[in-house]
Structure formats: C-alpha cells, structure tokens
Design a protein around this motif. Structure first.
Motif, short mmCIF file in Angstrom:
data_model
loop_
_atom_site.label_atom_id
_atom_site.label_comp_id
_atom_site.label_asym_id
_atom_site.label_seq_id
_atom_site.Cartn_x
_atom_site.Cartn_y
_atom_site.Cartn_z
N LYS A 51 -37.49 -30.17 39.85
CA LYS A 51 -38.26 -31.41 39.73
C LYS A 51 -39.43 -31.16 38.79
N ILE A 52 -39.45 -31.88 37.68
CA ILE A 52 -40.47 -31.63 36.66
C ILE A 52 -41.83 -32.13 37.08
N PHE A 53 -41.91 -33.39 37.49
CA PHE A 53 -43.19 -33.98 37.86
C PHE A 53 -43.32 -34.07 39.37
N PRO A 54 -44.51 -33.82 39.89
CA PRO A 54 -44.71 -33.95 41.34
C PRO A 54 -44.67 -35.41 41.77
N SER A 55 -44.21 -35.67 42.97
CA SER A 55 -44.17 -37.05 43.46
C SER A 55 -45.58 -37.60 43.63
N GLU A 56 -46.52 -36.70 43.90
CA GLU A 56 -47.93 -37.07 44.02
C GLU A 56 -48.78 -35.88 43.57
N PHE A 57 -49.78 -36.16 42.76
CA PHE A 57 -50.63 -35.09 42.26
C PHE A 57 -51.61 -34.66 43.36
N ARG A 58 -51.40 -33.45 43.86
CA ARG A 58 -52.22 -32.92 44.95
C ARG A 58 -53.13 -31.82 44.42
N TRP A 59 -54.41 -31.88 44.78
CA TRP A 59 -55.41 -30.91 44.33
C TRP A 59 -55.64 -29.81 45.36
N SER A 60 -54.88 -29.84 46.45
CA SER A 60 -55.15 -28.92 47.55
C SER A 60 -54.91 -27.45 47.18
N SER A 61 -54.08 -27.20 46.18
CA SER A 61 -53.77 -25.81 45.81
C SER A 61 -54.98 -25.10 45.21
N TYR A 62 -55.89 -25.84 44.61
CA TYR A 62 -57.04 -25.22 43.95
C TYR A 62 -58.06 -24.67 44.96
N PRO A 63 -58.50 -25.47 45.94
CA PRO A 63 -59.37 -24.85 46.96
C PRO A 63 -58.64 -23.80 47.79
N GLU A 64 -57.31 -23.96 47.93
CA GLU A 64 -56.53 -22.99 48.69
C GLU A 64 -56.52 -21.63 47.99
N ALA A 65 -56.55 -21.64 46.65
CA ALA A 65 -56.58 -20.38 45.90
C ALA A 65 -57.86 -19.61 46.20
N PHE A 66 -58.97 -20.32 46.39
CA PHE A 66 -60.24 -19.67 46.75
C PHE A 66 -60.21 -19.15 48.19
N LYS A 67 -59.50 -19.87 49.07
CA LYS A 67 -59.42 -19.44 50.47
C LYS A 67 -58.56 -18.19 50.62
N GLN A 68 -57.47 -18.12 49.87
CA GLN A 68 -56.54 -17.00 50.01
C GLN A 68 -56.98 -15.75 49.26
N SER A 69 -57.95 -15.86 48.39
CA SER A 69 -58.40 -14.70 47.61
C SER A 69 -59.89 -14.84 47.29
N ALA A 70 -60.48 -13.74 46.84
CA ALA A 70 -61.91 -13.74 46.47
C ALA A 70 -62.06 -14.19 45.02
N PHE A 71 -61.70 -15.42 44.74
CA PHE A 71 -61.62 -15.90 43.36
C PHE A 71 -62.97 -15.87 42.66
N GLN A 72 -64.05 -16.16 43.38
CA GLN A 72 -65.35 -16.15 42.73
C GLN A 72 -65.72 -14.76 42.26
N TYR A 73 -65.32 -13.72 43.01
CA TYR A 73 -65.57 -12.34 42.58
C TYR A 73 -64.67 -11.98 41.40
N TYR A 74 -63.44 -12.47 41.40
CA TYR A 74 -62.54 -12.21 40.28
C TYR A 74 -63.15 -12.71 38.97
N TYR A 75 -63.71 -13.90 39.01
CA TYR A 75 -64.32 -14.49 37.82
C TYR A 75 -65.51 -13.65 37.34
N LEU A 76 -66.39 -13.31 38.26
CA LEU A 76 -67.58 -12.54 37.88
C LEU A 76 -67.21 -11.16 37.34
N ASN A 77 -66.27 -10.49 38.02
CA ASN A 77 -65.86 -9.15 37.57
C ASN A 77 -65.19 -9.21 36.21
N THR A 78 -64.35 -10.21 36.01
CA THR A 78 -63.64 -10.35 34.73
C THR A 78 -64.62 -10.66 33.60
N ALA A 79 -65.57 -11.56 33.86
CA ALA A 79 -66.55 -11.92 32.83
C ALA A 79 -67.41 -10.71 32.46
#
Length: 279
Positions: A51-79
């Motif tokens: 399925k190419i396009f989602p039936s509904e555009f959901r933004w829940s995956s973005y905050p979930e990425a921060f919950k499942q990992s230390a994304f803010q630290y990843y950004y700071l360390n990479t920068a």
C-alpha cells in the motif's frame, strides 16, 4: 546540414535529460517511501500487496520514536561529533597540506606518502587499535571517543595540497618581500584562495560524520552516548521491527542535512563541482 546537426543535438540533450530524470526518480522514490511509511500503521507498512499511501496520515510514530529511544541525545551527540570531525580536520589538514605543497623539509615526500597510504586501508582495520587507545585513555563509552580519533583527514590533506600546488608562487614571493612569515602567508593569502576546496572538504566531512555507523556502535554502548545512525540501528529488532517508527526516526535524522543543503545549496554545488574539476 545545420538543421541536421541541430536536430541531433536536440535529441542528444533530450536523451541526457531523460536519463537524468530517470536517475532522479530512482533516487527520490526511497526517500518518499520513507516519509509515507512514517505515517502508516504497522499493518499498512507490512501488508501485501504493498500500500503506497496511508489510509490516514498519523503523526504518532514521531513522538513514539522519542519514547522508544534517547533521540534527543542522538541529535546532540551527532551534532557535536560532526562539528568536531569537521572543524579539526579543516584546521590541521589545511596546515599539513600547505606544508606538503610549499615548505621544503627533509622527508617531505615520504611523510606525504605515509599519510596518503592511510586512504588505501579500509576504516575497519583501524577500529581495533583505536578502541585499545580509547580504553587506555579511559574514553570508552564517552561522547569524546566519537570524534577524538578523527582530528586529521588524509583525504582533506591530499585534496587541499592539490589546490595549494595550483596557486602561483609569485604571490608567496611578493608576501615574503612584504615581510610575511610562513604562517601569515598561509592564513592571509593562501587559505582564502582555496575557499572552494575548503567548502568541498566541509561538505564531505560533515556528511561522513553525520552518517557514521560502525565506530559509534563499537566504542559506545549507553543509549545516551550513541549517534543518530547507531541509535536508529537499535530500533531494528530481531523478531519484530516497528517500521513506521523506524522510518519516522530516519526522516528526523536527515532533516538537518536537508535544511543545510537548501540554505547552502549554491556553496554545496560549487564546492563539489570545483573539487571534482580539480581532481
């Protein structure tokens, strides 16, 4: 005769543009697929037929990425790592390149050959000695270990040396007559003349540092000490991977590079094109 040549030229240009468009489509499709997948549910991301396009555009995956990992630290360390791996090679490699190009000293050719020979060795060969060095210095599992082993770049030294060799010696001779010492000649005269090469080096170093995966995974184990590439790898599970969350994380990881490209697009293209022409 002229009409025939003009027609042939138009057909050639049309064919070239068609090939370039096809290549562009091939390159951009995975990027668009990544963005679309980040808005899908897990079922939509893995279902067959695709399925190419989602039936509904959901933004829940973005905050979930921060919950499942230390994304803010990843950004700071990479920068931080990318900044250090770009700043120090620019400083040290440009000085070394100028010395190899303009200053005569015993063993110059041998030293330059030894530096260039490092480019012929795959990076993984250096991981074991670098890890042992970091271990003895007590830097294992620290942010400093991400960049401390990359203070100089053999590639940057080689590229900048080629540019310095192409600058007229009369400029240096005139500066010497004016009383300039070698460092003043390097800093005030030679360095501004290789600005395009410096831009190319910054582009290459920044992109390489931002996307580096293996070394952060080897030297660090704490989530707070990983970079974006290494942190995204932790979202991949052996038995089940949440692809919308993974694609959301991947998209957020490339956003800074996209903004940098659009802001400095002219410099990016000029630097890369000029370095390719010089090589």
């Amino acid at each position: 005769m002229m009409k025939s040549q003009s027609l042939t030229s138009k057909r050639t240009n049309l064919a070239i543009h068609a090939i370039l468009i096809a290549i562009s489509v091939v390159m951009i499709v995975p990027f668009l697929w990544m963005i679309l997948t980040s808005f899908k549910t897990m079922t939509e991301a893995t279902q067959i037929p695709v399925k190419i396009f989602p039936s509904e555009f959901r933004w829940s995956s973005y905050p979930e990425a921060f919950k499942q990992s230390a994304f803010q630290y990843y950004y700071l360390n990479t920068a931080l790592s990318a900044f250090m791996k770009t700043l120090f090679p620019i400083i040290f490699s440009s000085m070394a390149a100028y010395a190899f190009a303009r200053i005569k000293f015993p063993g110059r050719s041998l030293c330059f050959f030894l530096i260039i020979s490092v480019m012929m060795v795959p990076n993984p060969v250096f991981y074991t000695p670098q890890y042992l060095m970091m271990s003895k210095l007590g830097l294992v599992n620290t942010v400093t270990a991400l960049w401390i082993a990359s203070l100089i770049s053999p590639f940057a030294t080689f590229l900048l040396r080629q540019f310095f060799l192409g600058i007229s010696k009369e400029l240096e001779e005139a500066a010497i007559l004016d009383g300039c010492n070698p460092f003043q000649i390097f800093w005030h005269i030679m360095l501004p003349l290789v600005k395009s090469a410096l831009v190319a080096v910054v582009i290459i170093q920044l992109l390489w540092s931002w996307n580096e995966l293996q070394w952060p995974l080897i030297i660090n184990s704490s989530p707070e000490k990983l970079t974006l590439s290494a942190g995204l790898a932790t979202l991949v599970s052996k038995f089940a991977t949440n692809y919308p969350v993974l694609m959301a994380g991947a998209f957020m990881a490339v956003i800074p590079m996209i903004f940098l490209f659009f802001i400095f697009q002219k410099r990016f293209i000029e630097g890369v094109a000029f370095s390719a022409h010089k090589g």
